[in-house]
Design a protein around this motif. Structure first.
Motif, PDB file in Angstrom:
ATOM      1  N   HIS A  65       0.847  -1.199   0.000  1.00  0.00           N
ATOM      2  CA  HIS A  65       0.000   0.000   0.000  1.00  0.00           C
ATOM      3  C   HIS A  65       0.876   1.239   0.000  1.00  0.00           C
ATOM      4  CE1 HIS A  65       0.785  -0.724   4.254  1.00  0.00           C
ATOM      5  NE2 HIS A  65       0.458   0.512   4.520  1.00  0.00           N
ATOM      6  N   HIS A  70       6.539   1.523   3.302  1.00  0.00           N
ATOM      7  CA  HIS A  70       6.393   0.347   2.442  1.00  0.00           C
ATOM      8  C   HIS A  70       6.924   0.574   1.026  1.00  0.00           C
ATOM      9  CE1 HIS A  70       3.770  -1.770   5.410  1.00  0.00           C
ATOM     10  NE2 HIS A  70       3.648  -0.525   5.824  1.00  0.00           N
ATOM     11  N   ASP A 170      -0.579  -3.846   6.110  1.00  0.00           N
ATOM     12  CA  ASP A 170      -1.051  -3.227   7.356  1.00  0.00           C
ATOM     13  C   ASP A 170      -2.539  -3.455   7.619  1.00  0.00           C
ATOM     14  OD1 ASP A 170       1.523  -2.389   7.614  1.00  0.00           O
ATOM     15  OD2 ASP A 170       1.093  -0.231   7.520  1.00  0.00           O
TER      16      ASP A 170
HETATM   17 ZN   LIG Z   1       0.237   1.551   6.431  1.00  0.00          ZN
END
Ligand SMILES: [Zn+2]
Length: 271
Positions: A65, A70, A170
């Protein structure tokens, strides 16, 4: 020092410093898939070096995402020769249009990221997109399936499923409160229940941060969030002029509870 943990044959998870991210690694016979690249060149180089301890195969990257921890490491992997960066279409659009807005956050962990022209500090936008249909990546002798279950932690969450393991990004967080800044709390509950329904397909479930978890953890996370949605709605009905008064009754930290209410109100005006 980085330490890989095996989560099924050829499946690994690596916890690195920085924002305590879990990076996944799925090794096939012809190439290997790296799941999430860290918040900047330091963490990404640490991840890349750890990957190279396990495999010399060509790499493919997926970003679960569009949160800085990330994807800000993508440039290091691009320099290392990676050409395929996978993401959900909404995630790629968010990185393209709003990635720079997260540079400050990334720089709070790795100060050199503050300069977009510094080495390996540019943003690399994913160029292979996943939509509503799952995508099966052939790694040679094994497959990783990239799929989206609807808006949850963000509107562009991708999960990665292999024969042994589900990497949930997440959508699932262990040891931290969930982050609601870009979330869809009610839909997130549905997605968690969907993840739970997939439990017989996978031996391991790896969250975006923290330790691998079992199904009971996912169900508890869903139940807690569903209860929080009901509590927040009731509280905002009773105190429409000051919804933040509901913060103390929510099962999250104060900051995340404020985001939770903010998102609910934004998504359903007059909750
Ligand atoms: Zn996140």
């Amino acid at each position: 020092m980085s330490q890989w943990r095996e989560v099924g044959p050829g499946n690994y998870v690596l916890g690195t410093s920085g924002a305590a991210l879990n990076t996944g690694l799925v090794v096939g016979e012809e190439r290997a898939l790296v799941i999430d690249t860290g918040c900047g060149p330091r963490q990404a180089n640490e991840i890349l070096a750890a990957v190279r301890e396990v495999t010399e195969l060509p790499l493919v990257v997926v970003n679960t995402h569009a949160h800085f921890d990330h994807f800000f490491g993508n440039a290091v992997f691009a320099k290392a020769g990676v050409t395929e960066f996978w993401a959900h279409g909404n995630c790629a659009a968010a990185i393209q249009n709003h990635g720079e807005e997260q540079r400050k956050l990334a720089a709070s962990v790795e100060p050199e990221v503050a300069d977009p022209d510094a080495e390996d500090c540019g943003i690399v936008v994913p160029n292979r997109l996943v939509g509503t249909e799952p995508v099966k990546l052939d790694l040679g002798g094994s497959t990783a399936t990239l799929f989206h279950l609807g808006p949850a932690h963000t509107d562009g969450d991708l999960l990665v499923g292999t024969e042994h393991c589900l990497f949930a990004g997440d959508i699932v967080e262990q040891g931290f409160h969930p982050s609601f800044e870009d979330s869809y709390p009610e839909r997130w509950v549905d997605v968690l229940r969907h993840v739970s329904a997939l439990r017989h397909n996978y031996e391991y479930l790896v969250p975006g941060h923290g330790e691998p978890v079992g199904d009971a953890f996912v169900r508890t996370m869903a139940d807690t969030m569903a209860t929080a949605v009901r509590s927040a709605r009731q509280a905002t009905r009773e105190m429409p002029n000051d919804a933040t008064k509901a913060v103390p009754i929510l099962p999250y930290g104060p900051e995340q509870s404020r985001w939770f209410i903010h998102r609910l109100m934004k998504l359903h005006r007059g909750v």
